[in-house]
Motif scaffolding. Structure first.
Motif, PDB file in Angstrom:
ATOM      1  N   GLN A 104       0.813  -1.211   0.000  1.00 39.97           N
ATOM      2  CA  GLN A 104       0.000   0.000   0.000  1.00 39.97           C
ATOM      3  C   GLN A 104       0.851   1.267   0.000  1.00 39.97           C
ATOM      4  O   GLN A 104       0.324   2.361   0.109  1.00 39.97           O
ATOM      5  N   THR A 105       2.165   1.127  -0.126  1.00 39.69           N
ATOM      6  CA  THR A 105       3.043   2.288  -0.101  1.00 39.69           C
ATOM      7  C   THR A 105       3.198   2.879  -1.500  1.00 39.69           C
ATOM      8  O   THR A 105       3.043   2.193  -2.512  1.00 39.69           O
ATOM      9  N   ALA A 106       3.515   4.146  -1.539  1.00 43.27           N
ATOM     10  CA  ALA A 106       3.712   4.840  -2.812  1.00 43.27           C
ATOM     11  C   ALA A 106       4.912   4.252  -3.563  1.00 43.27           C
ATOM     12  O   ALA A 106       4.878   4.130  -4.791  1.00 43.27           O
ATOM     13  N   ARG A 107       5.957   3.865  -2.849  1.00 47.59           N
ATOM     14  CA  ARG A 107       7.137   3.298  -3.490  1.00 47.59           C
ATOM     15  C   ARG A 107       6.788   1.990  -4.202  1.00 47.59           C
ATOM     16  O   ARG A 107       7.211   1.753  -5.337  1.00 47.59           O
ATOM     17  N   PHE A 108       6.019   1.139  -3.543  1.00 50.39           N
ATOM     18  CA  PHE A 108       5.624  -0.133  -4.165  1.00 50.39           C
ATOM     19  C   PHE A 108       4.760   0.117  -5.396  1.00 50.39           C
ATOM     20  O   PHE A 108       4.946  -0.524  -6.442  1.00 50.39           O
ATOM     21  N   ARG A 109       3.811   1.027  -5.280  1.00 49.55           N
ATOM     22  CA  ARG A 109       2.942   1.331  -6.421  1.00 49.55           C
ATOM     23  C   ARG A 109       3.736   1.908  -7.582  1.00 49.55           C
ATOM     24  O   ARG A 109       3.504   1.561  -8.741  1.00 49.55           O
ATOM     25  N   ILE A 113       4.092   0.302 -11.292  1.00 49.07           N
ATOM     26  CA  ILE A 113       3.801   1.064 -12.511  1.00 49.07           C
ATOM     27  C   ILE A 113       5.007   1.038 -13.444  1.00 49.07           C
ATOM     28  O   ILE A 113       4.869   0.826 -14.654  1.00 49.07           O
ATOM     29  N   LEU A 114       6.200   1.235 -12.876  1.00 49.12           N
ATOM     30  CA  LEU A 114       7.416   1.180 -13.682  1.00 49.12           C
ATOM     31  C   LEU A 114       7.591  -0.201 -14.311  1.00 49.12           C
ATOM     32  O   LEU A 114       7.912  -0.324 -15.494  1.00 49.12           O
ATOM     33  N   LEU A 116       5.217  -2.377 -15.001  1.00 50.25           N
ATOM     34  CA  LEU A 116       4.207  -2.544 -16.048  1.00 50.25           C
ATOM     35  C   LEU A 116       4.576  -1.779 -17.315  1.00 50.25           C
ATOM     36  O   LEU A 116       4.381  -2.277 -18.435  1.00 50.25           O
ATOM     37  N   LEU A 117       5.110  -0.572 -17.144  1.00 52.80           N
ATOM     38  CA  LEU A 117       5.540   0.195 -18.314  1.00 52.80           C
ATOM     39  C   LEU A 117       6.672  -0.515 -19.052  1.00 52.80           C
ATOM     40  O   LEU A 117       6.676  -0.582 -20.289  1.00 52.80           O
ATOM     41  N   MET A 118       7.616  -1.062 -18.291  1.00 59.31           N
ATOM     42  CA  MET A 118       8.710  -1.804 -18.916  1.00 59.31           C
ATOM     43  C   MET A 118       8.180  -3.057 -19.611  1.00 59.31           C
ATOM     44  O   MET A 118       8.636  -3.400 -20.700  1.00 59.31           O
ATOM     45  N   LEU A 119       7.214  -3.726 -19.004  1.00 61.87           N
ATOM     46  CA  LEU A 119       6.611  -4.913 -19.614  1.00 61.87           C
ATOM     47  C   LEU A 119       5.894  -4.552 -20.908  1.00 61.87           C
ATOM     48  O   LEU A 119       6.030  -5.247 -21.920  1.00 61.87           O
ATOM     49  N   VAL A 120       5.144  -3.455 -20.901  1.00 61.37           N
ATOM     50  CA  VAL A 120       4.455  -3.007 -22.114  1.00 61.37           C
ATOM     51  C   VAL A 120       5.471  -2.670 -23.200  1.00 61.37           C
ATOM     52  O   VAL A 120       5.296  -3.035 -24.371  1.00 61.37           O
ATOM     53  N   LEU A 121       6.555  -1.993 -22.814  1.00 59.37           N
ATOM     54  CA  LEU A 121       7.602  -1.653 -23.785  1.00 59.37           C
ATOM     55  C   LEU A 121       8.234  -2.920 -24.356  1.00 59.37           C
ATOM     56  O   LEU A 121       8.433  -3.032 -25.575  1.00 59.37           O
ATOM     57  N   LEU A 122       8.529  -3.890 -23.497  1.00 58.02           N
ATOM     58  CA  LEU A 122       9.114  -5.147 -23.955  1.00 58.02           C
ATOM     59  C   LEU A 122       8.161  -5.878 -24.895  1.00 58.02           C
ATOM     60  O   LEU A 122       8.572  -6.353 -25.963  1.00 58.02           O
ATOM     61  N   LEU A 123       6.882  -5.965 -24.522  1.00 52.81           N
ATOM     62  CA  LEU A 123       5.903  -6.631 -25.388  1.00 52.81           C
ATOM     63  C   LEU A 123       5.762  -5.902 -26.723  1.00 52.81           C
ATOM     64  O   LEU A 123       5.627  -6.536 -27.783  1.00 52.81           O
ATOM     65  N   HIS A 124       5.817  -4.577 -26.694  1.00 45.67           N
ATOM     66  CA  HIS A 124       5.739  -3.799 -27.930  1.00 45.67           C
ATOM     67  C   HIS A 124       6.941  -4.117 -28.828  1.00 45.67           C
ATOM     68  O   HIS A 124       6.780  -4.339 -30.034  1.00 45.67           O
ATOM     69  N   ARG A 125       8.132  -4.144 -28.239  1.00 41.39           N
ATOM     70  CA  ARG A 125       9.333  -4.438 -29.027  1.00 41.39           C
ATOM     71  C   ARG A 125       9.283  -5.853 -29.596  1.00 41.39           C
ATOM     72  O   ARG A 125       9.672  -6.074 -30.753  1.00 41.39           O
ATOM     73  N   LEU A 126       8.818  -6.815 -28.781  1.00 42.02           N
ATOM     74  CA  LEU A 126       8.695  -8.187 -29.289  1.00 42.02           C
ATOM     75  C   LEU A 126       7.689  -8.261 -30.426  1.00 42.02           C
ATOM     76  O   LEU A 126       7.908  -8.951 -31.436  1.00 42.02           O
ATOM     77  N   ARG A 127       6.591  -7.549 -30.313  1.00 40.14           N
ATOM     78  CA  ARG A 127       5.564  -7.542 -31.371  1.00 40.14           C
ATOM     79  C   ARG A 127       6.108  -6.910 -32.645  1.00 40.14           C
ATOM     80  O   ARG A 127       5.879  -7.426 -33.752  1.00 40.14           O
ATOM     81  N   VAL A 128       6.827  -5.794 -32.510  1.00 39.28           N
ATOM     82  CA  VAL A 128       7.410  -5.137 -33.689  1.00 39.28           C
ATOM     83  C   VAL A 128       8.428  -6.057 -34.351  1.00 39.28           C
ATOM     84  O   VAL A 128       8.453  -6.196 -35.583  1.00 39.28           O
ATOM     85  N   ARG A 129       9.251  -6.738 -33.540  1.00 32.97           N
ATOM     86  CA  ARG A 129      10.237  -7.673 -34.087  1.00 32.97           C
ATOM     87  C   ARG A 129       9.533  -8.812 -34.834  1.00 32.97           C
ATOM     88  O   ARG A 129       9.943  -9.182 -35.941  1.00 32.97           O
ATOM     89  N   TYR A 130       8.469  -9.358 -34.245  1.00 38.19           N
ATOM     90  CA  TYR A 130       7.712 -10.430 -34.894  1.00 38.19           C
ATOM     91  C   TYR A 130       7.113  -9.939 -36.214  1.00 38.19           C
ATOM     92  O   TYR A 130       7.205 -10.624 -37.246  1.00 38.19           O
ATOM     93  N   LEU A 131       6.501  -8.760 -36.174  1.00 37.99           N
ATOM     94  CA  LEU A 131       5.874  -8.229 -37.395  1.00 37.99           C
ATOM     95  C   LEU A 131       6.919  -7.938 -38.469  1.00 37.99           C
ATOM     96  O   LEU A 131       6.657  -8.155 -39.671  1.00 37.99           O
ATOM     97  N   THR A 132       8.085  -7.476 -38.085  1.00 40.99           N
ATOM     98  CA  THR A 132       9.149  -7.208 -39.058  1.00 40.99           C
ATOM     99  C   THR A 132       9.610  -8.504 -39.715  1.00 40.99           C
ATOM    100  O   THR A 132       9.760  -8.574 -40.945  1.00 40.99           O
TER     101      THR A 132
END
Length: 165
Positions: A104-109, A113-114, A116-132
Protein backbone atom coordinates in the motif's frame (compact mmCIF):
# COMPACT_ATOMS: atom_id res chain seq x y z
CA UNK A 1 6.32 14.58 35.18
CA UNK A 2 2.99 12.88 35.70
CA UNK A 3 1.67 11.11 32.63
CA UNK A 4 -2.05 10.90 31.98
CA UNK A 5 -1.47 7.95 29.65
CA UNK A 6 -0.78 4.67 31.43
CA UNK A 7 -0.67 2.12 28.64
CA UNK A 8 -1.01 1.90 24.86
CA UNK A 9 -1.81 -1.35 23.06
CA UNK A 10 -2.12 -2.06 19.36
CA UNK A 11 -3.81 -5.32 18.44
CA UNK A 12 -3.63 -6.27 22.14
CA UNK A 13 0.16 -5.87 22.26
CA UNK A 14 1.53 -3.34 24.74
CA UNK A 15 3.87 -0.78 23.15
CA UNK A 16 6.05 2.05 24.51
CA UNK A 17 4.61 5.52 23.92
CA UNK A 18 7.01 8.02 25.49
CA UNK A 19 8.41 9.16 22.13
CA UNK A 20 5.20 8.64 20.19
CA UNK A 21 3.78 5.46 18.77
CA UNK A 22 4.68 3.77 15.51
CA UNK A 23 2.84 0.51 14.82
CA UNK A 24 1.97 -1.75 11.96
CA UNK A 25 2.27 -2.66 9.25
CA UNK A 26 -1.40 -2.74 8.51
CA UNK A 27 -4.60 -1.69 10.24
CA UNK A 28 -5.51 -2.72 13.75
CA UNK A 29 -7.17 -1.86 17.03
CA UNK A 30 -5.75 0.84 19.29
CA UNK A 31 -6.42 0.67 23.03
CA UNK A 32 -5.26 3.50 25.32
CA UNK A 33 -5.58 3.45 29.10
CA UNK A 34 -5.28 6.74 30.96
CA UNK A 35 -5.37 8.02 34.51
CA UNK A 36 -5.99 11.26 36.35
CA UNK A 37 -3.37 12.64 38.75
CA UNK A 38 -4.43 11.52 42.25
CA UNK A 39 -3.92 14.96 43.80
CA UNK A 40 -6.51 16.61 41.59
CA UNK A 41 -10.18 16.10 41.00
CA UNK A 42 -11.36 17.09 37.56
CA UNK A 43 -14.86 17.84 36.41
CA UNK A 44 -14.31 16.93 32.80
CA UNK A 45 -12.24 14.22 31.18
CA UNK A 46 -12.25 13.98 27.41
CA UNK A 47 -10.16 12.63 24.56
CA UNK A 48 -9.92 12.57 20.79
CA UNK A 49 -7.91 10.82 18.14
CA UNK A 50 -7.25 13.44 15.47
CA UNK A 51 -7.61 11.88 12.05
CA UNK A 52 -10.08 9.29 13.35
CA UNK A 53 -12.61 10.95 15.68
CA UNK A 54 -14.73 13.84 14.46
CA UNK A 55 -14.45 15.66 17.80
CA UNK A 56 -13.87 15.35 21.51
CA UNK A 57 -15.39 12.41 23.37
CA UNK A 58 -16.26 12.50 27.04
CA UNK A 59 -14.39 9.88 29.03
CA UNK A 60 -16.93 9.70 31.88
CA UNK A 61 -16.03 6.89 34.26
CA UNK A 62 -14.15 4.96 31.60
CA UNK A 63 -10.38 5.04 31.76
CA UNK A 64 -9.83 3.35 28.43
CA UNK A 65 -10.42 4.21 24.78
CA UNK A 66 -10.84 1.69 22.01
CA UNK A 67 -10.39 2.58 18.35
CA UNK A 68 -11.23 -0.31 16.05
CA UNK A 69 -9.93 -0.70 12.52
CA UNK A 70 -7.34 2.08 12.66
CA UNK A 71 -6.07 2.40 9.10
CA UNK A 72 -2.50 3.31 8.09
CA UNK A 73 -1.79 7.01 8.51
CA UNK A 74 -0.82 9.69 11.02
CA UNK A 75 -2.93 10.42 14.08
CA UNK A 76 -2.64 12.29 17.34
CA UNK A 77 -4.25 11.18 20.57
CA UNK A 78 -5.17 14.09 22.88
CA UNK A 79 -6.37 13.61 26.43
CA UNK A 80 -7.65 16.54 28.48
CA UNK A 81 -8.56 16.79 32.16
CA UNK A 82 -10.04 20.15 33.13
CA UNK A 83 -11.97 21.96 35.81
CA UNK A 84 -12.11 20.70 39.35
CA UNK A 85 -10.45 22.27 42.37
CA UNK A 86 -7.68 24.10 40.56
CA UNK A 87 -9.84 25.27 37.67
CA UNK A 88 -7.05 24.42 35.29
CA UNK A 89 -6.50 21.77 32.73
CA UNK A 90 -3.93 19.16 31.81
CA UNK A 91 -3.50 18.11 28.21
CA UNK A 92 -1.36 15.24 26.97
CA UNK A 93 -0.78 14.30 23.35
CA UNK A 94 0.77 11.29 21.69
CA UNK A 95 1.58 11.20 17.98
CA UNK A 96 0.57 7.85 16.48
CA UNK A 97 1.68 6.49 13.14
CA UNK A 98 0.23 3.31 11.65
CA UNK A 99 2.56 2.02 8.97
CA UNK A 100 0.98 0.76 5.77
CA UNK A 101 1.78 -2.72 4.46
CA UNK A 102 4.41 -2.60 1.72
CA UNK A 103 1.85 -3.17 -1.04
CA UNK A 104 0.00 0.00 0.00
CA UNK A 105 3.04 2.29 -0.10
CA UNK A 106 3.71 4.84 -2.81
CA UNK A 107 7.14 3.30 -3.49
CA UNK A 108 5.62 -0.13 -4.17
CA UNK A 109 2.94 1.33 -6.42
CA UNK A 110 5.53 3.36 -8.33
CA UNK A 111 7.66 0.23 -8.73
CA UNK A 112 4.65 -1.69 -10.05
CA UNK A 113 3.80 1.06 -12.51
CA UNK A 114 7.42 1.18 -13.68
CA UNK A 115 7.45 -2.61 -14.04
CA UNK A 116 4.21 -2.54 -16.05
CA UNK A 117 5.54 0.20 -18.31
CA UNK A 118 8.71 -1.80 -18.92
CA UNK A 119 6.61 -4.91 -19.61
CA UNK A 120 4.45 -3.01 -22.11
CA UNK A 121 7.60 -1.65 -23.78
CA UNK A 122 9.11 -5.15 -23.95
CA UNK A 123 5.90 -6.63 -25.39
CA UNK A 124 5.74 -3.80 -27.93
CA UNK A 125 9.33 -4.44 -29.03
CA UNK A 126 8.70 -8.19 -29.29
CA UNK A 127 5.56 -7.54 -31.37
CA UNK A 128 7.41 -5.14 -33.69
CA UNK A 129 10.24 -7.67 -34.09
CA UNK A 130 7.71 -10.43 -34.89
CA UNK A 131 5.87 -8.23 -37.39
CA UNK A 132 9.15 -7.21 -39.06
CA UNK A 133 10.24 -10.84 -39.45
CA UNK A 134 6.79 -11.83 -40.69
CA UNK A 135 6.83 -8.93 -43.16
CA UNK A 136 10.23 -10.07 -44.48
CA UNK A 137 9.01 -13.65 -44.94
CA UNK A 138 5.90 -12.40 -46.75
CA UNK A 139 8.03 -10.15 -48.94
CA UNK A 140 10.29 -13.10 -49.77
CA UNK A 141 7.22 -15.20 -50.67
CA UNK A 142 5.91 -12.39 -52.90
CA UNK A 143 9.30 -12.02 -54.60
CA UNK A 144 9.53 -15.79 -55.14
CA UNK A 145 5.99 -15.92 -56.55
CA UNK A 146 6.76 -12.93 -58.81
CA UNK A 147 9.90 -14.65 -60.07
CA UNK A 148 7.96 -17.86 -60.73
CA UNK A 149 5.22 -15.92 -62.55
CA UNK A 150 7.82 -14.07 -64.62
CA UNK A 151 9.46 -17.38 -65.53
CA UNK A 152 6.08 -18.91 -66.36
CA UNK A 153 5.13 -15.88 -68.47
CA UNK A 154 8.46 -16.04 -70.32
CA UNK A 155 8.01 -19.78 -70.89
CA UNK A 156 4.47 -19.17 -72.15
CA UNK A 157 5.66 -16.38 -74.47
CA UNK A 158 8.45 -18.57 -75.80
CA UNK A 159 5.95 -21.40 -76.37
CA UNK A 160 3.57 -19.03 -78.16
CA UNK A 161 6.34 -17.76 -80.44
CA UNK A 162 7.32 -21.34 -81.17
CA UNK A 163 3.71 -22.11 -82.13
CA UNK A 164 3.60 -19.13 -84.47
CA UNK A 165 6.71 -20.33 -86.29
Amino acid sequence: MWSLIEQVRFNQKSIPFEQGVTVGPGPGNLDIEFAVPPSHVYDRLRYRLLGFDSGWREAGEERETLHYGLRPGHYEFDFQAEGGRLRGSIVESIPITVIAPYWQTARFRATCILFLLMLVLLLHRLRVRYLTRHNRSLQEAVNQTRAELTLTARTARDAQEALKE
